[in-house]
Design an enzyme around this catalytic site. Structure first.
Site, PDB file in Angstrom:
ATOM      1  CB  ALA A   1      -0.860  -0.030   1.311  1.00 56.22           C
TER       2      ALA A   1
ATOM      3  N   GLY B   1       0.721  -4.715   0.866  1.00 59.47           N
ATOM      4  CA  GLY B   1      -0.594  -4.837   0.141  1.00 59.47           C
ATOM      5  C   GLY B   1      -0.238  -5.633  -1.272  1.00 59.47           C
TER       6      GLY B   1
HETATM    7  N1  CAA Z   1       4.667   3.087  -0.784  1.00 62.08           N
HETATM    8  C1  CAA Z   1       4.856   4.314  -1.308  1.00 62.08           C
HETATM    9  N2  CAA Z   1       6.222   4.543  -1.813  1.00 62.08           N
HETATM   10  C2  CAA Z   1       6.823   3.397  -2.252  1.00 62.08           C
HETATM   11  C3  CAA Z   1       6.438   2.156  -1.584  1.00 62.08           C
HETATM   12  C4  CAA Z   1       5.277   2.022  -0.809  1.00 62.08           C
HETATM   13  N3  CAA Z   1       4.922   0.911  -0.306  1.00 62.08           N
HETATM   14  N4  CAA Z   1       7.622   1.163  -1.879  1.00 62.08           N
HETATM   15  C5  CAA Z   1       8.533   1.974  -2.555  1.00 62.08           C
HETATM   16  N5  CAA Z   1       7.999   3.235  -2.758  1.00 62.08           N
HETATM   17  C6  CAA Z   1       8.745   4.530  -3.570  1.00 62.08           C
HETATM   18  C7  CAA Z   1       9.692   4.901  -2.598  1.00 62.08           C
HETATM   19  O1  CAA Z   1       9.506   5.610  -1.595  1.00 62.08           O
HETATM   20  C8  CAA Z   1      10.923   5.519  -3.625  1.00 62.08           C
HETATM   21  O2  CAA Z   1      10.322   6.742  -4.011  1.00 62.08           O
HETATM   22  P1  CAA Z   1      11.309   8.028  -4.168  1.00 62.08           P
HETATM   23  O3  CAA Z   1      12.251   7.676  -5.243  1.00 62.08           O
HETATM   24  O4  CAA Z   1      10.311   9.076  -4.314  1.00 62.08           O
HETATM   25  O5  CAA Z   1      11.864   8.047  -2.812  1.00 62.08           O
HETATM   26  C9  CAA Z   1      10.688   4.606  -4.847  1.00 62.08           C
HETATM   27  O6  CAA Z   1       9.258   4.001  -4.425  1.00 62.08           O
HETATM   28  C10 CAA Z   1      11.777   3.420  -5.002  1.00 62.08           C
HETATM   29  O7  CAA Z   1      11.831   2.843  -3.745  1.00 62.08           O
HETATM   30  P2  CAA Z   1      13.252   2.588  -3.008  1.00 62.08           P
HETATM   31  O8  CAA Z   1      14.257   3.670  -3.547  1.00 62.08           O
HETATM   32  O9  CAA Z   1      13.069   2.339  -1.575  1.00 62.08           O
HETATM   33  O10 CAA Z   1      13.788   1.245  -3.901  1.00 62.08           O
HETATM   34  P3  CAA Z   1      14.763   0.155  -3.064  1.00 62.08           P
HETATM   35  O11 CAA Z   1      14.925  -0.564  -4.516  1.00 62.08           O
HETATM   36  O12 CAA Z   1      15.845   0.722  -2.580  1.00 62.08           O
HETATM   37  O13 CAA Z   1      13.853  -0.730  -2.153  1.00 62.08           O
HETATM   38  C11 CAA Z   1      11.689  -1.934  -1.495  1.00 62.08           C
HETATM   39  C12 CAA Z   1      12.661  -1.363  -2.633  1.00 62.08           C
HETATM   40  C13 CAA Z   1      12.721  -3.029  -0.670  1.00 62.08           C
HETATM   41  C14 CAA Z   1      10.525  -2.439  -2.004  1.00 62.08           C
HETATM   42  C15 CAA Z   1      11.625  -0.627  -0.524  1.00 62.08           C
HETATM   43  O14 CAA Z   1      11.187   0.398  -1.566  1.00 62.08           O
HETATM   44  C16 CAA Z   1      10.538  -0.720   0.527  1.00 62.08           C
HETATM   45  O15 CAA Z   1      10.928  -1.155   1.617  1.00 62.08           O
HETATM   46  N6  CAA Z   1       9.206  -0.591   0.265  1.00 62.08           N
HETATM   47  C17 CAA Z   1       8.291  -0.572   1.247  1.00 62.08           C
HETATM   48  C18 CAA Z   1       7.712  -1.910   1.337  1.00 62.08           C
HETATM   49  C19 CAA Z   1       6.561  -1.967   2.409  1.00 62.08           C
HETATM   50  O16 CAA Z   1       6.972  -1.635   3.761  1.00 62.08           O
HETATM   51  N7  CAA Z   1       5.400  -2.364   1.924  1.00 62.08           N
HETATM   52  C20 CAA Z   1       4.128  -2.328   2.890  1.00 62.08           C
HETATM   53  C21 CAA Z   1       3.420  -1.146   2.906  1.00 62.08           C
HETATM   54  S1  CAA Z   1       2.126  -1.122   3.985  1.00 62.08           S
HETATM   55  C22 CAA Z   1       1.010  -1.978   3.587  1.00 62.08           C
HETATM   56  O17 CAA Z   1       0.954  -2.565   2.396  1.00 62.08           O
HETATM   57  C23 CAA Z   1      -0.243  -2.032   4.509  1.00 62.08           C
HETATM   58  C24 CAA Z   1      -1.160  -3.116   3.936  1.00 62.08           C
HETATM   59  O18 CAA Z   1      -1.381  -4.290   4.451  1.00 62.08           O
HETATM   60  C25 CAA Z   1      -2.417  -2.689   3.240  1.00 62.08           C
END
Ligand code: CAA
Length: 260
Positions: free
Chosen positions: A67, A112
Site C-alpha cells: 500500500a 499490500g
Molecule cells: N509506498 C509508497 N512509496 C513506495 C513504496 C510504498 N509501499 N515502496 C516503494 N516506494 C517508493 C519509494 O519511496 C521510492 O520513491 P522516491 O524515489 O520518491 O523516494 C521509490 O518507490 C523507489 O523505492 P526505493 O528507493 O526504496 O527502492 P529500493 O530498491 O531501494 O527498495 C523496497 C525497494 C525494498 C521495495 C523498498 O522500497 C521498500 O521497503 N518499500 C516499502 C515496502 C513496504 O513496507 N510495504 C508495505 C506497505 S504497508 C501495507 O502494504 C499495508 C497493508 O497491508 C495494506
C-alpha cells in the site's frame, strides 16, 4: 472511469491489467485501489469476451511494493479501519471473480502487494519475485487480508514467522511452500498464464464459476463448504452446458459450451 494507474490490454479475451506507478514501485494508492475496484466490479463483468485476467506490475523490479505508505501518514482516528475494510472488500471482488485471475508476480510483492497476489486465484512468479508482509517494520499490521491468507497458503508456522519477523520469501521458497504455482522466466511466465486461461476457457463457464465459489467456501467463516458443493452441483446439473458436456462425451467430440 478513466484509468490513470492501470493499463489494460485485451488479447483474444485475456485481459492483462498492469499496475503502472513505476516511480513508487507500483504501490497501491487510493486512486489505484479505486481503479482495481472499478475494473473487477464494473468493467470486467461487462466484457462478454473475457476469458480471464492476468494481473501484473509495470517494469521488471516490482509487482506491487505495498500500500502507498506516504498516503498512510495522514490517517486519523477510524480512517485506518475504513481503509482496511475497503481494501479487503476490493480484494474479495478479485477472489470471487467468476473467471480465473492470475497474478504474474514480477518482483517485489510486499505488504499490500503480497495480499493482492494472494487474492488472485493463481500466482506465477518470475525468479526475482520476493514475497513478504513487512508491515511490522512500520509499526502496523497487514490490513488487506495478509494475516489470514498467508496462513491459508503457508500454514501457521511459516506464515507466523514471516508475519512476526517481516522476513521476505524468495520465489523458489514460495514455490516450495505452495504460495506460488510456478516460477518461470518473464516470457514463459506470461505464456503459462495465457495457456492456463485458454484451457479454463474451453470448459463450461458456469462450472468454472461454481468451482471458484466452492473453493472460496472452504475458507469462508460460518460456511459449510460441503453443503455449498451440493448446492452448486444441483445448479450445474440443471444447465444446458451439462447436457452438452455429457452428450459430447458420448458422441466422442469436443463440447461446445455456451454458459447456459
Ligand atoms: N509506498 C509508497 N512509496 C513506495 C513504496 C510504498 N509501499 N515502496 C516503494 N516506494 C517508493 C519509494 O519511496 C521510492 O520513491 P522516491 O524515489 O520518491 O523516494 C521509490 O518507490 C523507489 O523505492 P526505493 O528507493 O526504496 O527502492 P529500493 O530498491 O531501494 O527498495 C523496497 C525497494 C525494498 C521495495 C523498498 O522500497 C521498500 O521497503 N518499500 C516499502 C515496502 C513496504 O513496507 N510495504 C508495505 C506497505 S504497508 C501495507 O502494504 C499495508 C497493508 O497491508 C495494506
Amino acid at each position: 472511469m478513466t484509468y490513470e494507474n492501470l493499463k489494460i490490454d485485451n488479447t483474444d479475451g485475456i485481459y492483462t491489467v498492469t499496475i503502472t506507478r513505476p516511480k513508487a514501485l507500483n504501490a497501491l494508492n487510493g486512486r489505484t485501489m479505486s481503479e482495481i475496484k472499478h475494473f473487477f466490479e464494473e468493467d470486467a463483468p461487462q466484457h462478454a469476451d473475457l476469458k480471464g485476467v492476468i494481473l501484473t506490475g509495470s517494469g521488471e523490479k516490482s509487482f506491487v511494493a505495498g500500500a502507498d505508505i506516504k498516503e498512510f501518514l495522514g490517517l486519523s482516528n477510524d480512517e485506518g479501519g475504513k481503509l482496511s475494510q475497503r481494501g479487503q472488500d476490493i480484494f474479495f471482488s478479485i477472489e470471487r471473480f467468476p473467471k480465473p485471475v492470475i497474478a504474474l508476480v514480477n518482483g517485489y510483492a510486499l505488504g499490500g502487494g503480497c495480499e493482492l497476489a494472494m487474492a488472485c486465484h493463481l500466482r506465477i512468479a518470475t525468479p526475482n519475485a520476493l514475497f513478504g508482509q513487512p508491515e511490522i517494520n512500520l509499526g502496523i499490521i497487514p490490513g488487506y487480508g495478509g494475516t489470514q491468507r498467508l496462513l491459508q497458503y503457508l500454514g501457521k508456522s511459516k506464515a507466523t514467522e514471516l508475519l512476526l519477523t517481516a522476513d521476505n520469501m524468495k520465489a523458489e521458497d514460495a514455490l516450495q511452500h505452495g504460495l506460488v504455482n510456478y516460477v518461470l522466466e518473464p516470457a514463459e511466465a506470461k505464456e503459462k498464464a495465457e495457456k492456463i486461461i485458454h484451457k479454463t476457457a474451453s470448459k463450461g463457464p458456469l462450472a468454472i464459476a461454481k468451482t471458484i465459489e466452492c473453493i472460496n467456501a472452504f475458507y469462508a467463516a460460518n460456511t459449510d463448504g460441503f453443503a455449498k458443493e451440493v448446492e452448486a452441483f444441483t445448479e450445474v446439473t440443471q444447465t444446458g452446458d451439462f447436457i452438452e458436456g455429457a452428450t459430447a462425451f458420448t458422441e466422442k467430440r469436443k463440447p461446445n459450451f455456451t454458459g447456459k
